[in-house]
Design an enzyme around this catalytic site. Structure first.
Site, PDB file in Angstrom:
ATOM      1  N   LYS A   1      -9.613  -1.410  -5.237  1.00 49.76           N
ATOM      2  CA  LYS A   1     -10.013   0.000  -5.178  1.00 49.76           C
ATOM      3  C   LYS A   1      -8.790   0.895  -5.148  1.00 49.76           C
ATOM      4  O   LYS A   1      -8.785   1.975  -5.717  1.00 49.76           O
ATOM      5  CB  LYS A   1     -10.821   0.259  -3.904  1.00 49.76           C
ATOM      6  CG  LYS A   1     -12.143  -0.417  -3.877  1.00 49.76           C
ATOM      7  CD  LYS A   1     -12.873  -0.069  -2.578  1.00 49.76           C
ATOM      8  CE  LYS A   1     -13.591  -1.267  -2.024  1.00 49.76           C
ATOM      9  NZ  LYS A   1     -12.877  -1.923  -0.913  1.00 49.76           N
TER      10      LYS A   1
ATOM     11  N   LYS B   1      -4.163  -7.673  -9.506  1.00 41.24           N
ATOM     12  CA  LYS B   1      -5.359  -7.895  -8.694  1.00 41.24           C
ATOM     13  C   LYS B   1      -6.285  -6.675  -8.803  1.00 41.24           C
ATOM     14  O   LYS B   1      -5.814  -5.533  -8.720  1.00 41.24           O
ATOM     15  CB  LYS B   1      -4.945  -8.075  -7.228  1.00 41.24           C
ATOM     16  CG  LYS B   1      -6.109  -8.202  -6.253  1.00 41.24           C
ATOM     17  CD  LYS B   1      -5.653  -7.998  -4.816  1.00 41.24           C
ATOM     18  CE  LYS B   1      -6.193  -6.720  -4.211  1.00 41.24           C
ATOM     19  NZ  LYS B   1      -7.318  -6.810  -3.302  1.00 41.24           N
TER      20      LYS B   1
ATOM     21  N   LYS C   1       0.832  -1.210   0.000  1.00 41.63           N
ATOM     22  CA  LYS C   1       0.000   0.000   0.000  1.00 41.63           C
ATOM     23  C   LYS C   1       0.866   1.260   0.000  1.00 41.63           C
ATOM     24  O   LYS C   1       0.560   2.235  -0.688  1.00 41.63           O
ATOM     25  CB  LYS C   1      -0.952  -0.006   1.190  1.00 41.63           C
ATOM     26  CG  LYS C   1      -2.088  -1.004   1.007  1.00 41.63           C
ATOM     27  CD  LYS C   1      -3.066  -0.984   2.162  1.00 41.63           C
ATOM     28  CE  LYS C   1      -4.228  -1.927   1.911  1.00 41.63           C
ATOM     29  NZ  LYS C   1      -5.120  -2.048   3.046  1.00 41.63           N
TER      30      LYS C   1
END
Ligand code: ADP
Ligand code: TRP
Length: 321
Positions: free
Chosen positions: A192, A189, A110
């Site tokens: 969002k 993948k 992330k």
């Protein structure tokens, strides 16, 4: 059997969320003690925009209900409406080894994608463990990306039980083979946070634009192709009937699979598949007070369970002096 899973209201829910988790959860409604929740505290690790979070939470709730979740047949709530989870997360964090957290790849992924490297993002898996352990869940249906977080929850529960006596159920992940990772438009993948999604409720031109932009290779139509390496085929399989899947698989293997036509076919299938849910979602969103009332009722029910576990935990660790 207690089955529990949560979803972040950090953006529009997409077909990866649907096939990776939501569909499975909805299918358990009649045969288990089901817990479904919207994890707004987790979403705060990436969303720092009041409107976006409030809207995302109501929309995620409308999505679940529109797709068929019946709030009378499960416990359905918003995470932050049960504040006990934060106290449990703190208690668990005091026995979570740093090394266990440092091994979590989701944090590094992330941050690499541009999400701020906050303490909340780092300790995200402990809050997730608290979510699961607070309700004593036996099974947690998730996509493959959450496998490591489930291992953390298992580790923490075992550590706690060893230190303070049997307290928590050790949860099992449930990851379906075919939909473990739904690919996104770019073949990574679908997520969002990667901007490569097909939102469940998209329609018309906007949906067409997304579907037509699914990345494919430059192999000519008549050449053979490997269906299992094609993300368009993987998405196609989610929506098509078994006989059509086999037919198209044959076209890939023997030559004749035209990506453009398959994309148009996929577009129609997605559009039809969610037509009824799209209509229901609009109805829920038109009446946010009813939506809030459903969620508050669910939170009351969830909280009844949460306080029992937390009381036991407080006693076990010595907070009830
Ligand atoms: P996102 O990565 O889009 O933010 P979440 O982290 O909120 O999605 O995931 C909610 C649930 O959907 C989790 O169980 C997750 O494993 C599942 N999920 C998300 N993306 C996918 C995907 N591409 N394929 C399969 N499951 C997925
Ligand atoms: N981390 C999960 C995700 O990003 C969301 C989540 C939070 C969750 N708490 C949970 C999933 C508890 C299952 C159980 O998808």
């Amino acid at each position: 059997m207690k089955i529990l899973s949560g979803i972040q209201p950090s953006g529009k829910l997409h077909i990866g969320n649907y096939f990776g988790m939501m569909k499975t959860m909805i299918s358990h409604m009649d045969n288990s003690d089901l817990y479904v929740f919207i994890v707004d505290l987790h979403a705060l690790t990436s969303v720092h925009d009041r409107e976006k979070l409030c809207t995302g939470t109501l929309e995620a709730a409308a999505d679940f209900l529109a797709l068929g979740l019946d709030p009378e047949k499960c416990t359905f709530w918003v995470q932050s409406d049960v504040p006990e989870v934060c106290e449990l997360a703190w208690i668990l964090s005091t026995l979570t080894p740093m090394g266990l957290m440092e091994r979590c790849h989701s944090y590094k992924d992330k941050v690499a994608k541009g999400i701020d490297a906050s303490h909340g993002l780092f300790s995200y898996p402990v809050l997730m463990a608290a979510d699961i352990l607070l309700y004593q869940a036996d099974q947690v249906p998730v996509g493959k990306d959450q496998k490591q977080h489930l291992e953390v929850a298992r580790d923490i529960s075992q550590k706690f039980n060893a230190a303070f006596g049997e307290t928590f159920v050790v949860p099992e992940p449930a990851i379906s083979k075919q939909t473990a990772t739904v690919p996104g438009l770019d073949g990574q993948k679908m997520s969002k946070s990667y901007g490569n999604t097909i939102p469940i409720f998209l329609e018309g031109k906007a949906l067409k634009k997304k579907v037509m932009s699914i990345a494919t290779d430059a192999t000519p139509v008549e050449d053979p192709k490997d269906p299992d390496k094609c993300n368009l085929f993987q998405m196609f399989q989610l929506f098509a009937a078994p006989a059509r899947i086999e037919e198209v698989r044959g076209l890939y293997i023997n030559g004749g699979a035209a990506y453009g036509y398959l994309k148009l076919e996929l577009l129609d299938m997605i559009s039809d598949y969610y037509a009824e849910a799209r209509r229901k979602k609009a109805e829920y969103l038109a009446d946010p007070e009813t939506l809030r009332a459903i969620l508050r009722k669910g939170a009351d029910r969830a909280r009844e369970k949460a306080v029992v576990t937390l009381d036991l935990v407080r006693d076990r660790v010595g907070l009830k002096y």
